[in-house]
Scaffold this motif. Structure first.
Motif, PDB file in Angstrom:
ATOM      1  N   ARG A 166     -16.217   1.634   1.895  1.00 26.79           N
ATOM      2  CA  ARG A 166     -16.622   1.702   3.061  1.00 26.79           C
ATOM      3  C   ARG A 166     -16.341   1.486   4.522  1.00 26.79           C
ATOM      4  N   THR A 167     -17.154   0.440   3.914  1.00 33.97           N
ATOM      5  CA  THR A 167     -17.751  -0.994   6.046  1.00 33.97           C
ATOM      6  C   THR A 167     -16.624  -1.250   6.284  1.00 33.97           C
ATOM      7  N   MET A 168     -15.646  -1.403   5.181  1.00 34.55           N
ATOM      8  CA  MET A 168     -13.832  -1.978   5.586  1.00 34.55           C
ATOM      9  C   MET A 168     -12.766  -0.733   6.497  1.00 34.55           C
ATOM     10  N   TRP A 169     -12.942  -1.360   7.006  1.00 31.30           N
ATOM     11  CA  TRP A 169     -11.501  -0.907   8.029  1.00 31.30           C
ATOM     12  C   TRP A 169     -10.660   0.137   7.361  1.00 31.30           C
ATOM     13  N   GLN A 170      -9.878  -0.802   6.096  1.00 29.49           N
ATOM     14  CA  GLN A 170      -8.518  -0.642   5.497  1.00 29.49           C
ATOM     15  C   GLN A 170      -9.494   0.888   4.621  1.00 29.49           C
ATOM     16  N   VAL A 171     -10.040   1.017   4.258  1.00 32.94           N
ATOM     17  CA  VAL A 171     -11.256   1.937   3.582  1.00 32.94           C
ATOM     18  C   VAL A 171     -11.937   3.240   4.288  1.00 32.94           C
TER      19      VAL A 171
ATOM     20  N   ALA B 148      -3.833   1.065   2.758  1.00 32.91           N
ATOM     21  CA  ALA B 148      -4.553   1.713   4.194  1.00 32.91           C
ATOM     22  C   ALA B 148      -4.002   2.493   4.570  1.00 32.91           C
ATOM     23  N   ASP B 149      -2.806   3.060   4.795  1.00 35.54           N
ATOM     24  CA  ASP B 149      -1.865   3.567   4.945  1.00 35.54           C
ATOM     25  C   ASP B 149      -2.854   4.725   4.541  1.00 35.54           C
ATOM     26  N   THR B 150      -2.057   4.586   3.466  1.00 39.42           N
ATOM     27  CA  THR B 150      -2.200   5.937   2.355  1.00 39.42           C
ATOM     28  C   THR B 150      -3.857   6.227   1.984  1.00 39.42           C
ATOM     29  N   LEU B 151      -4.851   5.480   2.286  1.00 43.80           N
ATOM     30  CA  LEU B 151      -6.439   5.960   2.216  1.00 43.80           C
ATOM     31  C   LEU B 151      -6.457   6.842   3.358  1.00 43.80           C
ATOM     32  N   ALA B 152      -5.530   6.526   4.780  1.00 42.50           N
ATOM     33  CA  ALA B 152      -6.279   6.764   6.381  1.00 42.50           C
ATOM     34  C   ALA B 152      -5.412   8.112   6.351  1.00 42.50           C
ATOM     35  N   LYS B 153      -4.678   8.297   5.987  1.00 38.17           N
ATOM     36  CA  LYS B 153      -3.424   9.859   5.988  1.00 38.17           C
ATOM     37  C   LYS B 153      -4.351  11.142   5.702  1.00 38.17           C
ATOM     38  N   ARG B 154      -5.026  12.164   6.199  1.00 34.14           N
ATOM     39  CA  ARG B 154      -5.649  13.394   6.389  1.00 34.14           C
ATOM     40  C   ARG B 154      -3.870  14.439   6.235  1.00 34.14           C
TER      41      ARG B 154
ATOM     42  N   GLY C 236       5.933 -16.964  -0.706  1.00 35.46           N
ATOM     43  CA  GLY C 236       6.165 -16.004   0.204  1.00 35.46           C
ATOM     44  C   GLY C 236       6.642 -14.931   0.057  1.00 35.46           C
ATOM     45  N   ILE C 237       7.179 -14.566  -1.251  1.00 36.93           N
ATOM     46  CA  ILE C 237       6.925 -13.208  -1.685  1.00 36.93           C
ATOM     47  C   ILE C 237       5.947 -12.651  -2.265  1.00 36.93           C
ATOM     48  N   LEU C 238       5.085 -14.180  -3.104  1.00 38.09           N
ATOM     49  CA  LEU C 238       3.738 -13.696  -3.233  1.00 38.09           C
ATOM     50  C   LEU C 238       2.716 -12.785  -2.112  1.00 38.09           C
ATOM     51  N   LEU C 239       2.504 -13.462  -1.221  1.00 37.62           N
ATOM     52  CA  LEU C 239       1.884 -13.551  -0.438  1.00 37.62           C
ATOM     53  C   LEU C 239       2.610 -12.488   0.550  1.00 37.62           C
ATOM     54  N   PHE C 240       3.595 -11.984   0.558  1.00 38.44           N
ATOM     55  CA  PHE C 240       4.089 -10.686   1.568  1.00 38.44           C
ATOM     56  C   PHE C 240       3.577  -9.516   0.201  1.00 38.44           C
ATOM     57  N   SER C 241       3.644  -9.314  -1.235  1.00 42.55           N
ATOM     58  CA  SER C 241       3.385  -8.787  -1.850  1.00 42.55           C
ATOM     59  C   SER C 241       1.860  -8.030  -2.073  1.00 42.55           C
ATOM     60  N   SER C 242       1.137  -9.535  -1.555  1.00 41.41           N
ATOM     61  CA  SER C 242      -0.347  -9.413  -1.565  1.00 41.41           C
ATOM     62  C   SER C 242      -0.736  -8.333  -0.380  1.00 41.41           C
ATOM     63  N   ILE C 243       0.059  -8.522   0.753  1.00 43.94           N
ATOM     64  CA  ILE C 243      -0.782  -7.847   2.297  1.00 43.94           C
ATOM     65  C   ILE C 243       0.334  -6.877   2.124  1.00 43.94           C
ATOM     66  N   LEU C 244       1.656  -6.502   1.356  1.00 43.12           N
ATOM     67  CA  LEU C 244       2.506  -5.761   2.307  1.00 43.12           C
ATOM     68  C   LEU C 244       1.342  -4.415   0.994  1.00 43.12           C
ATOM     69  N   GLY C 245       0.571  -4.438  -0.170  1.00 41.62           N
ATOM     70  CA  GLY C 245      -0.176  -4.266  -0.994  1.00 41.62           C
ATOM     71  C   GLY C 245      -1.212  -3.018  -0.352  1.00 41.62           C
ATOM     72  N   HIS C 246      -1.585  -4.841   1.175  1.00 38.23           N
ATOM     73  CA  HIS C 246      -3.597  -3.823   1.277  1.00 38.23           C
ATOM     74  C   HIS C 246      -3.095  -3.149   2.051  1.00 38.23           C
TER      75      HIS C 246
ATOM     76  N   ASN D 281      -9.926 -11.877  12.088  1.00 36.53           N
ATOM     77  CA  ASN D 281     -10.442 -12.291  10.672  1.00 36.53           C
ATOM     78  C   ASN D 281     -10.148 -11.181  10.010  1.00 36.53           C
ATOM     79  N   ASN D 282     -10.642 -10.503  10.754  1.00 38.73           N
ATOM     80  CA  ASN D 282     -11.042  -8.936   9.155  1.00 38.73           C
ATOM     81  C   ASN D 282      -9.179  -8.442   9.787  1.00 38.73           C
ATOM     82  N   VAL D 283      -8.409  -8.541   9.315  1.00 39.31           N
ATOM     83  CA  VAL D 283      -7.048  -8.268   9.141  1.00 39.31           C
ATOM     84  C   VAL D 283      -6.602  -8.090   8.585  1.00 39.31           C
ATOM     85  N   ILE D 284      -6.271  -9.643   7.327  1.00 38.65           N
ATOM     86  CA  ILE D 284      -6.704  -9.890   6.614  1.00 38.65           C
ATOM     87  C   ILE D 284      -7.243 -10.983   5.474  1.00 38.65           C
ATOM     88  N   CYS D 285      -7.394 -11.285   4.471  1.00 34.20           N
ATOM     89  CA  CYS D 285      -7.836 -11.812   4.207  1.00 34.20           C
ATOM     90  C   CYS D 285      -7.789 -12.137   2.491  1.00 34.20           C
TER      91      CYS D 285
END
Length: 295
Positions: free
Chosen positions: A257-262, A108-114, A94-104, A11-15
């Motif tokens: 910070r406890t969220m995997w995306q952050v 997450a990808d941007t914040l993870a890069k070092r 479908g487009i709104l859900l795509f926008s939301s999940i793509l945004g997450h 259940n932590n993949v998307i919300c």
């Protein structure tokens, strides 16, 4: 199948619930999968974010899952760009859900890069993330009347009420003073910064007081798509005032910070900004520094 099974069991993949129990997982996932049958780009993005989550969970296989995530997301965007012609009642969900999940996913990808490029490279990736997210979200919002008649109406109404809240706290008092007294920002730039400060304070208020997870961290993602174009331009130019405001946004990241995306992105973003700015600006960073680096 591994990605699909992981998506449905964790259940932590998307919300998408925004604190609304009626749309908590697995209900929100069921809605997304159902919409994905009509919108293949949504299905590919669901699998992509599942792969991204597995990359965080399994460091020994992270390279494999990162590659899956990038490949699936690229395919999702290619299908969307090929298929999209006009938004209507048949594809708006479908487009709104795509926008939301793509945004997450993008955040997450941007914040993870070092990357070794420091703030320069981060800002390039961050602004790219904002522009893609805002572009698709703008398309989705053109179908607002149809969306308000769809099964997403409770979530959209809750989101609108949340982002329309009046700020209560005083976390952003110093950055307000900086923007109001700055002689180098024109009226439009100041207005854009003030909009972002107001939304940021609403997010900080929720992070400090809301018990529901959806409301507490919702502004981490929403702040991106609320950014006026002139504010994005200030970030692109690395105006000190915009960077200091981004350092305040790092407080929100630190709260999440406890969220995997952050993860530790709050500390990372703040330190990059602190190290980039000339010492004359350091006094304006005192409040976020105390909150982020003290624990």
């Amino acid at each position: 199948m591994e990605l699909l099974i992981h998506l449905t069991l964790d259940n932590n993949v998307i919300c998408l619930s925004l604190g609304d129990d009626a749309f908590a997982n697995p209900v929100s996932l069921s809605l997304a999968l159902k919409a994905g049958l009509k919108s293949p780009y949504l299905l590919y993005e669901l699998l992509a974010i599942s792969a991204l989550h597995l990359a965080f969970l399994n460091p020994t296989r992270s390279d494999v899952h990162w590659h899956q995530a990038i490949t699936l997301q690229s395919h999702a965007l290619a299908i969307f760009n090929s298929d999209y012609k006009v938004i209507n009642e048949t594809n708006c969900v479908g487009i709104l859900l795509f926008s939301s999940i793509l945004g997450h996913h993008l955040l997450a990808d941007t914040l993870a890069k070092r990357d070794p490029g420091g703030l320069e490279t981060f800002m390039t990736n961050y602004i790219h993330c904002i522009e893609i997210h805002r572009g698709i979200h703008t398309i989705a919002m053109t179908a607002w009347p149809q969306l308000m008649k769809s099964e997403l109406e409770p979530v959209l109404s809750a989101s609108s009420r949340f982002t329309s809240r009046s700020p209560r706290g005083c976390d952003c008092q110093r950055i307000i003073e900086l923007v109001d007294t700055c002689e180098e920002l024109d009226v439009d730039d100041k207005g854009a910064c003030q909009i972002m400060i107001r939304h940021l304070q609403v997010g900080l208020d929720a992070a400090a007081t809301e018990q529901q997870q959806g409301y507490r961290h919702y502004m981490i993602y929403t702040w991106l798509m609320l950014a006026p174009p002139s504010f994005i331009d200030l970030l692109d130019k690395k105006r000190p005032e915009a960077l200091i405001l981004l350092a305040y946004y790092a407080i929100l990241l630190h709260y999440g910070r406890t969220m995997w995306q952050v993860g530790d992105a709050g500390v990372h973003v703040f330190k990059m900004i602190r190290d980039y700015l000339h010492p004359q600006w350091k006094a304006w960073l005192q409040h976020p520094q105390e909150l982020i680096l003290s624990g």
